[in-house]
Write a protein that holds these residues in place. Structure first.
Motif, PDB file in Angstrom:
ATOM      1  N   GLN B 108       0.877  -1.164   0.000  1.00  0.00           N
ATOM      2  CA  GLN B 108       0.000   0.000   0.000  1.00  0.00           C
ATOM      3  C   GLN B 108       0.912   1.210   0.000  1.00  0.00           C
ATOM      4  N   ASN B 109       0.888   1.971  -1.077  1.00  0.00           N
ATOM      5  CA  ASN B 109       1.780   3.115  -1.190  1.00  0.00           C
ATOM      6  C   ASN B 109       1.103   4.371  -0.688  1.00  0.00           C
ATOM      7  N   SER B 110       1.898   5.417  -0.515  1.00  0.00           N
ATOM      8  CA  SER B 110       1.311   6.698  -0.097  1.00  0.00           C
ATOM      9  C   SER B 110       1.012   7.511  -1.344  1.00  0.00           C
ATOM     10  N   ALA B 111       0.102   8.458  -1.188  1.00  0.00           N
ATOM     11  CA  ALA B 111      -0.200   9.360  -2.295  1.00  0.00           C
ATOM     12  C   ALA B 111       0.994  10.281  -2.483  1.00  0.00           C
ATOM     13  N   THR B 112       1.552  10.313  -3.685  1.00  0.00           N
ATOM     14  CA  THR B 112       2.785  11.065  -3.901  1.00  0.00           C
ATOM     15  C   THR B 112       2.526  12.371  -4.644  1.00  0.00           C
ATOM     16  N   PHE B 113       3.597  13.152  -4.777  1.00  0.00           N
ATOM     17  CA  PHE B 113       3.582  14.464  -5.429  1.00  0.00           C
ATOM     18  C   PHE B 113       2.619  15.400  -4.710  1.00  0.00           C
ATOM     19  N   GLY B 114       2.022  16.346  -5.378  1.00  0.00           N
ATOM     20  CA  GLY B 114       1.203  17.327  -4.672  1.00  0.00           C
ATOM     21  C   GLY B 114       1.957  18.637  -4.524  1.00  0.00           C
ATOM     22  N   ALA B 115       1.173  19.737  -4.481  1.00  0.00           N
ATOM     23  CA  ALA B 115       1.759  21.082  -4.558  1.00  0.00           C
ATOM     24  C   ALA B 115       2.781  21.356  -3.454  1.00  0.00           C
ATOM     25  N   MET B 116       2.543  20.810  -2.232  1.00  0.00           N
ATOM     26  CA  MET B 116       3.447  21.220  -1.141  1.00  0.00           C
ATOM     27  C   MET B 116       4.837  20.672  -1.326  1.00  0.00           C
ATOM     28  N   ARG B 117       4.987  19.579  -2.108  1.00  0.00           N
ATOM     29  CA  ARG B 117       6.330  19.044  -2.319  1.00  0.00           C
ATOM     30  C   ARG B 117       7.012  19.698  -3.517  1.00  0.00           C
ATOM     31  N   GLU B 118       6.255  20.475  -4.259  1.00  0.00           N
ATOM     32  CA  GLU B 118       6.802  21.041  -5.494  1.00  0.00           C
ATOM     33  C   GLU B 118       6.942  22.551  -5.420  1.00  0.00           C
ATOM     34  N   SER B 119       6.602  23.125  -4.262  1.00  0.00           N
ATOM     35  CA  SER B 119       6.632  24.581  -4.158  1.00  0.00           C
ATOM     36  C   SER B 119       7.787  25.007  -3.273  1.00  0.00           C
ATOM     37  N   SER B 120       8.089  26.302  -3.328  1.00  0.00           N
ATOM     38  CA  SER B 120       9.063  26.857  -2.406  1.00  0.00           C
ATOM     39  C   SER B 120       8.412  26.961  -1.027  1.00  0.00           C
ATOM     40  N   GLY B 121       9.212  27.352  -0.052  1.00  0.00           N
ATOM     41  CA  GLY B 121       8.696  27.509   1.308  1.00  0.00           C
ATOM     42  C   GLY B 121       7.585  28.540   1.405  1.00  0.00           C
ATOM     43  N   LEU B 122       7.414  29.356   0.363  1.00  0.00           N
ATOM     44  CA  LEU B 122       6.387  30.407   0.395  1.00  0.00           C
ATOM     45  C   LEU B 122       4.984  29.841   0.571  1.00  0.00           C
ATOM     46  N   ILE B 123       4.783  28.596   0.139  1.00  0.00           N
ATOM     47  CA  ILE B 123       3.438  28.026   0.186  1.00  0.00           C
ATOM     48  C   ILE B 123       2.915  28.033   1.619  1.00  0.00           C
ATOM     49  N   ARG B 124       3.857  28.009   2.597  1.00  0.00           N
ATOM     50  CA  ARG B 124       3.413  27.947   3.988  1.00  0.00           C
ATOM     51  C   ARG B 124       2.942  29.298   4.508  1.00  0.00           C
ATOM     52  N   PHE B 125       3.118  30.372   3.740  1.00  0.00           N
ATOM     53  CA  PHE B 125       2.604  31.677   4.160  1.00  0.00           C
ATOM     54  C   PHE B 125       1.106  31.794   3.887  1.00  0.00           C
ATOM     55  N   GLY B 126       0.550  30.801   3.195  1.00  0.00           N
ATOM     56  CA  GLY B 126      -0.870  30.877   2.855  1.00  0.00           C
ATOM     57  C   GLY B 126      -1.018  31.000   1.356  1.00  0.00           C
ATOM     58  N   GLN B 127      -2.186  30.664   0.868  1.00  0.00           N
ATOM     59  CA  GLN B 127      -2.384  30.698  -0.565  1.00  0.00           C
ATOM     60  C   GLN B 127      -3.481  31.675  -0.913  1.00  0.00           C
ATOM     61  N   LEU B 128      -3.212  32.425  -1.963  1.00  0.00           N
ATOM     62  CA  LEU B 128      -4.161  33.451  -2.358  1.00  0.00           C
ATOM     63  C   LEU B 128      -5.324  32.807  -3.099  1.00  0.00           C
ATOM     64  N   THR B 129      -6.336  32.386  -2.358  1.00  0.00           N
ATOM     65  CA  THR B 129      -7.530  31.802  -2.959  1.00  0.00           C
ATOM     66  C   THR B 129      -8.732  32.592  -2.461  1.00  0.00           C
ATOM     67  N   PRO B 130      -9.871  32.478  -3.149  1.00  0.00           N
ATOM     68  CA  PRO B 130     -11.057  33.208  -2.675  1.00  0.00           C
ATOM     69  C   PRO B 130     -11.384  32.885  -1.219  1.00  0.00           C
ATOM     70  N   ALA B 131     -11.233  31.617  -0.822  1.00  0.00           N
ATOM     71  CA  ALA B 131     -11.556  31.260   0.556  1.00  0.00           C
ATOM     72  C   ALA B 131     -10.610  31.949   1.537  1.00  0.00           C
ATOM     73  N   PHE B 132      -9.320  32.035   1.169  1.00  0.00           N
ATOM     74  CA  PHE B 132      -8.336  32.710   2.022  1.00  0.00           C
ATOM     75  C   PHE B 132      -8.698  34.187   2.158  1.00  0.00           C
ATOM     76  N   VAL B 133      -9.109  34.787   1.031  1.00  0.00           N
ATOM     77  CA  VAL B 133      -9.497  36.197   1.067  1.00  0.00           C
ATOM     78  C   VAL B 133     -10.661  36.387   2.038  1.00  0.00           C
ATOM     79  N   LEU B 134     -11.647  35.494   1.953  1.00  0.00           N
ATOM     80  CA  LEU B 134     -12.822  35.660   2.806  1.00  0.00           C
ATOM     81  C   LEU B 134     -12.509  35.364   4.272  1.00  0.00           C
ATOM     82  N   GLN B 135     -11.736  34.303   4.502  1.00  0.00           N
ATOM     83  CA  GLN B 135     -11.488  33.892   5.888  1.00  0.00           C
ATOM     84  C   GLN B 135     -10.536  34.841   6.601  1.00  0.00           C
TER      85      GLN B 135
END
Lengths: 426, 482
Positions: B108-135
């Motif tokens: 049973q393997n783990s789900a691989t890849f995904g944005a957090m493994r392919e982005s710079s550390g900036l992804i942890r500052f939050g993502q500019l999405t409509p939900a982020f804007v509202l919240q």
């Protein structure tokens, strides 16, 4: 000096300001405590894995009888031990695995495994000292210093203070200094306690502390500039809160979008599929052809017997390696893409000091993307050592048992210099 | 009522003459539009890519040449977690989870890849999405626009004049809240439009989208009430601003992170490698198919011989190796399911801490509801893993049945040494297309609505508390205005 003491005494007369500093110090202490607990858990986890590995070793020895069977099931642990400063900046350690077991089969099918953490916990970001320093401490600086001049004006004292000779030196500078130092202390005293308990190397601890001081100095200067020219306390406070929010929240989030759009990476899912197809395709090709292609890359085994039967372990491990070679370019491009994104984010750090200083903190703690890539590089080196360890037994049909198994490489006993998949494949 | 509207209109006229209000409003409208547009484009690209990968993986499986069924077990296949229709509005945990899962026999393997493994550390500052804007950002805008709305009137004495004109304190506050809410809505329109756009593509999403929209309306109403109440209760505009920014920092920034850290501490999760090792130990304890003397597989042999009424394995009408493979797979699959359930339970227990944190932060409450409604929460990822595992087991067992029934035992035993025997063990290439493809069944609208309930309930509690504070502020104000 006298004016500094006086300002500190003044400070203690303001309950709100004292409360802000105490809350900040408390949050810093909680962040350090939680960070240390997290790191202790990771260390314990690595220790448990190494302990359990002994059971696996025995089970393998009990059942495997030849080099191929051993190699096929020889999963050896690799680990990315947290540094002594990781407690202060946990960074990417929650999404990337800190332990990975690899066997001498195609590595591209193994190296991208993820940790099975609850993603809802990763979503809000980490609660560590770096967070307190980058997000919360600047807010306290703003609260304490935004009304440096306007507050006195609104209280009707500004003209009297200005009338003093060298007012800036005697009042405003000591006042700024006293308050900034208090904020810095609220963050750094818990940090130093944690760093001492963890036995962090002084040079790295100093780097982390300097980043904190640098960030707070940036905010102090910014606040003083706005406070000097702001006519009213309210306007200054609103402008500063807006700046904080642009530099700490919106700017980095928008930059992330730009960086990821500017630097495309090869598609991971495609890379995985190409690797699998290259590996498994060998079952449908003439055996000797595959073996010959491998021997071109590894001529030292050219003396091996030709393939006469449909299966031999040497052929099996040869096509595993050829599968990695087939996607080596894509794999390198994938890794380099991530690294370029990280480098671009570093450039953004010059425009957005919170980003820049956080990167210094994560670098000092070795918990950044760069550290994850370095760990992957070490895994690659180790994988090469592991598979090449088996080659003599496979290609020369040498017997293999418990004694030989014990000679196999361990992750912590060898060189860790970086070999890219390209260099590795001549 | 007419007086409330008049006060609201007056307040908006006043705001329209303030440069900073315009600045904030324009900034947020811009941000909100950028977030909506980029998120829409990004998610559309991501959806196309994942569908393309799924098709390619299915085609690759079907295009296999004549092969031994056990080869196909190891060739395996890939499944992609589809992008939820509302992910353009609320990506939730999607970027923080692997998206590609390799399915093969015995593992049973783990789900691989995904944005957090392919982005710079900036992804942890939050993502500019409509939900982020509202919240995250919307409450700050409301604070900037509204912190002085009452405090200023009191400082300048306007409030006493209003009192002379017979305006009741409650009406003044209601008017101010109405004005602030209206301006807030204008700023947030792009984010809400993106929600509607995302929903419009799939009519089945309408109900969840409407409920998500409602949840954000309640969330913003809470902030409007709190901002106006604090502005009215604070001794000065500055006090109101600092107090509100502090409340925002605690509710939106501090509590979500703190709750996550406490959850990880209270419900410590072992690493995947540890779980793998424990599972391997358990599997060996139950039965070891490599060991000819293993009691579990010896008993299976006796059972099988009895069922077919024969004395020796060689007399079986089917290939015993295929049966052993199926039995071994069933054994490990039971363990996989057991371990996966334990992992999922622990993660749910962790997420329960976030829900407890929602009692301290409406941002957590609205996020929970919005992720559950958009099917981008932990629960959706668990569903994906569970369904993928069920599909993996079914696929492997079909192949094992082919192995037992379609491959002669003598050929199977000789295939590593004899090329002709090896050729005879291969089943025909048209077999692969007869095996089913993976179809992810997303949560039904009903399941999603019930998933939103905890968040909505806590949000409702917050709304009541905010109304309470608002009424209290009105009473205090009446006393001041006398």
């Amino acid at each position: 000096m006298r004016s500094l003491v006086r300002e500190l005494w003044f400070f203690t007369r303001s309950p709100a300001a004292v409360a802000a500093i105490i809350v900040l110090a408390l949050l810093s202490s909680v962040a350090v405590t939680l960070g240390m607990a997290e790191i202790a858990r990771e260390r314990a986890s690595i220790a448990r894995v190494l302990q359990m590995q002994a059971v696996e070793d025995q089970a393998l020895i009990d059942y495997a009888g030849d080099a191929g069977t051993f190699a096929y099931a020889d999963f050896r642990p690799t680990w990315n031990a947290p540094s002594d400063l990781a407690f202060a900046a946990l960074g990417q350690r929650d999404t990337a695995p800190s332990i990975l077991r690899v066997r001498p089969l195609a590595l591209e099918a193994q190296i991208y495994e993820n940790e099975q953490r609850n993603a809802e916990l990763a979503l809000p970001g980490r609660f560590d000292l770096a967070f307190v320093a980058i997000y919360l401490a600047p807010l306290v600086v703003i609260i304490l210093l935004h009304d440096l001049w306007s507050g006195e004006r609104e209280a009707g004292r500004l003209h009297a203070l200005r009338a003093l000779p060298r007012a800036a030196w005697r009042v405003f500078l000591p006042r700024t200094g006293a308050r900034a130092v208090l904020v810095g202390a609220a963050v750094l005293v818990p940090f130093l306690v944690g760093a001492t308990l963890e036995g962090a190397p002084p040079a790295k601890a100093l780097l982390f502390a300097s980043a904190t001081v640098g960030l707070l100095a940036f905010w102090t200067v910014l606040v003083v500039i706005v406070a000097r020219f702001g006519s009213r306390s309210t306007v200054s406070a609103a402008v500063l809160a807006g700046l904080w929010f642009a530099l700490t929240l919106v700017g980095p989030a928008a930059t992330n979008l730009v960086v990821n759009a500017a630097v495309p990476t090869p598609d991971g899912a495609l890379l995985a599929r190409q690797n699998r197809d290259a590996v498994h395709g060998a079952w449908d090709l003439p055996r000797q052809e595959t073996l010959d292609r491998f021997l071109e890359l590894y001529p030292e085994w050219s003396d091996t017997e030709p393939m006469t039967e449909p299966f031999h372990w040497k052929w099996y491990f040869a096509f595993q390696q050829l599968g990695d070679v087939a996607v080596a370019d894509v794999s390198t491009a994938y890794r380099d893409g991530v690294e370029r994104r990280e480098a671009l984010a570093g450039l953004a750090g010059w425009l957005m000091p919170p980003v820049g200083f956080q990167r210094i903190m994560h670098r000092a703690a070795e918990t950044d993307v760069e550290a994850q890539l370095a760990y992957q590089d070490r895994v690659r080196v180790f994988h090469t050592r592991l598979r090449t360890f088996y080659y003599p037994y496979l290609f020369e049909d040498r017997p293999f048992g418990a004694a030989e198994y014990a000679l196999g490489p361990r992750f912590d006993d060898g060189p860790a210099e970086v070999v890219s998949p390209e260099e590795e494949a001549p | 009522m007419r007086r409330i509207l008049r006060i609201a209109a007056e307040e908006m006229r006043l705001m329209s003459r303030t440069r900073t209000a315009w600045l904030g409003l324009i900034a947020l409208v811009l941000l909100s539009s950028i977030a909506a547009a980029t998120s829409l484009a990004h998610v559309a690209g991501e959806r196309a890519a994942r569908m393309e990968h799924q098709t390619a993986a299915d085609q690759a499986f079907e295009a296999q040449p004549d092969r031994h069924p056990h080869r196909a077990v190891h060739y395996g296949t890939y499944v992609q977690r589809p992008v939820s229709p509302l992910a353009a509005f609320e990506p939730g945990v999607d970027p923080f989870t692997g998206t590609t899962l390799f399915l093969e026999g015995h593992r049973q393997n783990s789900a691989t890849f995904g944005a957090m493994r392919e982005s710079s550390g900036l992804i942890r500052f939050g993502q500019l999405t409509p939900a982020f804007v509202l919240q995250t950002l919307a409450p700050l805008l409301l604070i900037f626009l509204g912190f002085s709305t009452v405090a200023r009137d009191r400082e300048t004495g306007v409030f006493r004049q209003l009192g002379l004109h017979g305006a009741r304190a409650a009406e003044v506050l209601a008017g101010k809240a109405l004005a602030l809410g209206t301006v807030g809505l204008i700023a947030l329109a792009p984010a809400l439009v993106s929600l509607a756009t995302a929903a419009a593509t799939t009519p089945a999403e309408m109900a969840s989208a409407a409920l998500i929209g409602g949840a954000y309306a309640v969330y913003l109403a809470i902030w409007v009430l709190v901002v106006v109440a604090v502005s009215s209760l604070a001794r000065s505009s500055r006090g109101a601003l600092l107090g509100l920014v502090a409340v925002w920092a605690v509710a939106v920034v501090l509590v979500p992170r703190g709750a996550a850290a406490i959850a990880a501490q209270a419900e410590p999760a072992p690493t995947r490698v540890e779980m793998d090792l424990l599972l391997a130990q358990d599997a060996r304890r139950i039965g070891d198919s490599h060991n000819p003397d293993d009691p579990f597989f010896a008993a299976f042999r006796v059972r099988t011989l009895r069922a077919y009424g024969v004395e020796r394995v060689e007399d079986l009408p089917v290939n015993f190796r295929g049966l052993v493979a199926a039995e071994g797979e069933a054994l490990t699959a039971r363990l996989f399911a057991d371990y996966a359930r334990r992992t999922a339970d622990r993660q749910r227990a962790q997420s329960a801490w976030l829900q407890a944190g929602a009692m301290l932060s409406p941002a957590l409450a609205v996020r929970q509801a919005s992720m559950a409604g958009a099917a981008t929460d932990l629960e959706n990822h668990i569903r994906f893993l569970e369904q993928a595992e069920a599909y993996r087991f079914d696929l492997v067992q079909r192949l094992n049945r082919l192995h037992a029934q379609g491959v002669r035992a003598e050929d199977d035993a000789a295939r590593s040494r004899d090329l002709d025997a090896e050729r005879r063990t291969r089943v025909s290439a048209d077999t692969w297309a007869t095996l089913p493809d993976f179809q992810f069944r997303s949560a039904t609208p009903g399941q999603r609505v019930s998933g939103m309930l905890p968040g909505l309930a806590i949000l409702a509690g917050w709304l009541l508390a905010a109304i309470g504070l608002f009424v209290f502020a009105g009473r205090q104000l009446r006393q001041v205005a006398g």
